[in-house]
Design an enzyme around this catalytic site. Structure first.
Site, PDB file in Angstrom:
ATOM      1  N   ASP B  83      39.906 -14.337  -3.138  1.00 57.73           N
ATOM      2  CA  ASP B  83      40.540 -14.588  -4.285  1.00 57.73           C
ATOM      3  C   ASP B  83      39.619 -15.088  -5.458  1.00 57.73           C
ATOM      4  O   ASP B  83      40.013 -15.807  -6.370  1.00 57.73           O
ATOM      5  CB  ASP B  83      41.519 -15.934  -4.097  1.00 57.73           C
ATOM      6  CG  ASP B  83      41.090 -17.283  -3.585  1.00 57.73           C
ATOM      7  OD1 ASP B  83      39.760 -16.991  -3.855  1.00 57.73           O
ATOM      8  OD2 ASP B  83      41.602 -18.012  -3.380  1.00 57.73           O
ATOM      9  N   CYS B  86      35.936 -17.478  -2.924  1.00 55.04           N
ATOM     10  CA  CYS B  86      35.593 -17.296  -1.272  1.00 55.04           C
ATOM     11  C   CYS B  86      34.209 -17.991  -1.022  1.00 55.04           C
ATOM     12  O   CYS B  86      34.040 -18.598  -0.017  1.00 55.04           O
ATOM     13  CB  CYS B  86      35.606 -15.865  -0.904  1.00 55.04           C
ATOM     14  SG  CYS B  86      34.544 -14.851  -2.070  1.00 55.04           S
ATOM     15  N   HIS B 260      32.638 -10.441  -1.825  1.00 56.72           N
ATOM     16  CA  HIS B 260      32.880 -11.167  -1.019  1.00 56.72           C
ATOM     17  C   HIS B 260      32.320 -12.158  -0.110  1.00 56.72           C
ATOM     18  O   HIS B 260      31.166 -11.282   0.701  1.00 56.72           O
ATOM     19  CB  HIS B 260      34.187 -10.492  -0.110  1.00 56.72           C
ATOM     20  CG  HIS B 260      34.964 -11.463   0.718  1.00 56.72           C
ATOM     21  ND1 HIS B 260      35.798 -12.425   0.209  1.00 56.72           N
ATOM     22  CD2 HIS B 260      35.047 -11.708   1.984  1.00 56.72           C
ATOM     23  CE1 HIS B 260      36.429 -13.106   1.289  1.00 56.72           C
ATOM     24  NE2 HIS B 260      36.109 -12.617   2.312  1.00 56.72           N
TER      25      HIS B 260
END
Lengths: 197, 267
Positions: B83, B86, B260
């Protein structure tokens, strides 16, 4: 402080920008849930934390208001999630002697979710970033909002935005926007454009 | 005109309907995507074996052979919610977990946190909002001093009310470090923005992804070594790794996949 103006609606970039904004909604929603059954214990899990924060902000705005700003305390006490802030045009600016009213609406996701801020009342400032329905194009009200900002910081930004104005006029797309927008300015995908107004 | 086109047969996809508020449609779609992410991933997930990564890439020869090279060195992975927070959630989880097993580090961190508040005020962050985030962080650390267990760290980092407060404070620490060293960092900022503008737009708002600069600033500010293992389509079988700061022994290991970060555990 950089100011921004709304140039156009974005109509086809949902996928591109969904990452951040979508995630924002997600975590904010999660934050609002309060998660009462979490094993973190009652200690941290305070569903009224956002209310405490708002009360703290209200006190601060009463004690140290930015110049020309007064908050309607009675109204805020009646309904903590909806404030009216009175603002006077600063001396030596195009808005000298004018009086405005700002409406702030807060959700239980505050301060992770930005407040909804619009001009209300008889006199909506005529300004290239302020629509005639009171909606304001200011990036800290949506994309660039940070939980470390506050009502006070927003008021200061708006004062500075008014004070640096060199020509009183509405945004170029005012009539189209006002006809088609949602009542909530946070439902508009603002297109911020750095401007020197 | 000979050229008769039957309008009824024309494809009707992608028509623009001026009566529909496009902004609201987009916002609604974004919300739906967000709800899905939220429903499917914990902020910081449970401890998984590295085999779960292998399974994820069983049909991808490049990633799958790279994951294999992680195996002797790392045993487990903890996934974080994608989101935009991370890196920060992964960092603080792994760090607090390290701290409950290394009490001297927890003491050092607490001291650092205490003094960091004044630093943030000096940079010009508003006192009473900053204090809120600071106080919550101190509460969490004090609590871990007493009853520090991995269950507690898991609970704290997955409680939105608490976790988001920690994330905001880390963002302020990053912003303060970048602004204090603005002369140096200004060379790395794109788009003709000042360091302050960059911080206001890319660091302080929630859900903005952490990039190289954020990591350099955070690890330098807190004084914690982080090693990032990069899992991408770059050449070779081995994963490229990078230590932040370069001269510090890493105590936290993160797995990076484009956009990510997850937490890695050494074998």
């Amino acid at each position: 402080m950089p100011m921004f103006t709304k140039l156009a609606h974005k109509t086809s970039t949902a996928a591109k920008s969904s990452g951040q904004t979508a995630a924002k909604t997600a975590a904010a929603a999660a934050a609002a849930k309060g998660n009462v059954t979490s094993p973190a214990g009652k200690h941290f899990l305070d569903n009224t934390r956002w209310q405490k924060r708002l009360q703290k902000e209200l006190m601060s705005l009463l004690k140290e208001p930015p110049p020309g700003v007064t908050v309607d305390v009675d109204q805020a006490h009646t309904k903590l999630t909806e404030w009216v802030v009175h603002m006077e045009g600063a001396a030596g600016t195009l808005y000298e002697g004018e009086k405005f009213q700002l409406q702030f609406k807060f959700s239980p996701k505050y301060p992770f979710d930005s407040p909804e801020v619009i001009f209300v009342g008889e006199n909506i400032p005529i300004h290239p970033h302020i629509y005639s329905n009171g909606h304001i194009c200011l990036s800290i009200l949506t994309e660039d909002w940070s939980p470390a900002l506050s009502v006070q910081a927003i008021c200061l930004s708006i004062i500075s935005m008014l004070s640096s104005c060199k020509e009183k006029k509405r945004p170029p797309d005012n009539s189209y926007y006002v006809k088609t927008c949602s009542a909530n300015p946070k439902k508009t995908k603002w297109w911020y454009h750095d401007d020197t107004v | 005109m000979e050229n008769n086109i039957n309008d009824d047969n024309a494809p009707k996809t992608c028509e623009y309907d001026p009566n529909v508020n496009q902004d609201e449609l987009i916002k609604a779609q974004e919300k739906q995507i967000a709800e899905e992410i939220k429903a499917n991933t914990a902020m910081v997930g449970s401890l998984d074996g590295l085999s779960s990564l292998e399974e994820e890439y069983s049909n991808d020869p490049v990633y799958s052979s790279k994951v294999k090279t992680l195996l002797p060195k790392f045993s487990n992975v903890r996934r974080t919610r994608p989101d935009g927070n991370c890196f920060l959630r992964g960092f603080i989880f792994a760090y607090l977990e390290y701290c409950i097993h290394h009490r001297d580090e927890l003491v050092r961190f607490k001291k650092y946190l205490e003094s960091s508040k004044e630093e943030l005020f000096e940079i010009g962050f508003p006192k009473f909002t900053t204090e809120d985030f600071h106080d919550m962080f101190m509460e969490v650390v004090s609590d871990l001093e007493g009853s520090g267990s991995i269950d507690r760290v898991e609970a704290v980092c997955n409680d939105a009310g608490t976790s988001d407060y920690l994330v905001v404070y880390l963002r302020l620490l990053i912003s303060a470090h970048l602004q204090k060293n603005a002369e140096f960092f200004s060379f790395f900022i794109e788009g003709g923005r000042t360091v302050e503008e960059f911080c206001k737009q890319e660091v302080e708002p929630m859900y903005r992804e952490c990039d190289h600069l954020h990591i350099v600033a955070l690890t330098a500010a807190v004084g914690v070594g982080v090693r990032v293992m990069y899992l991408d389509r770059g050449e070779g079988d081995a994963l490229v790794s990078h230590d932040f700061p370069e001269d510090k022994e890493p105590i936290i290991h993160l797995l990076y996949r484009p956009g990510h970060y997850d937490i890695l555990y050494k074998a």
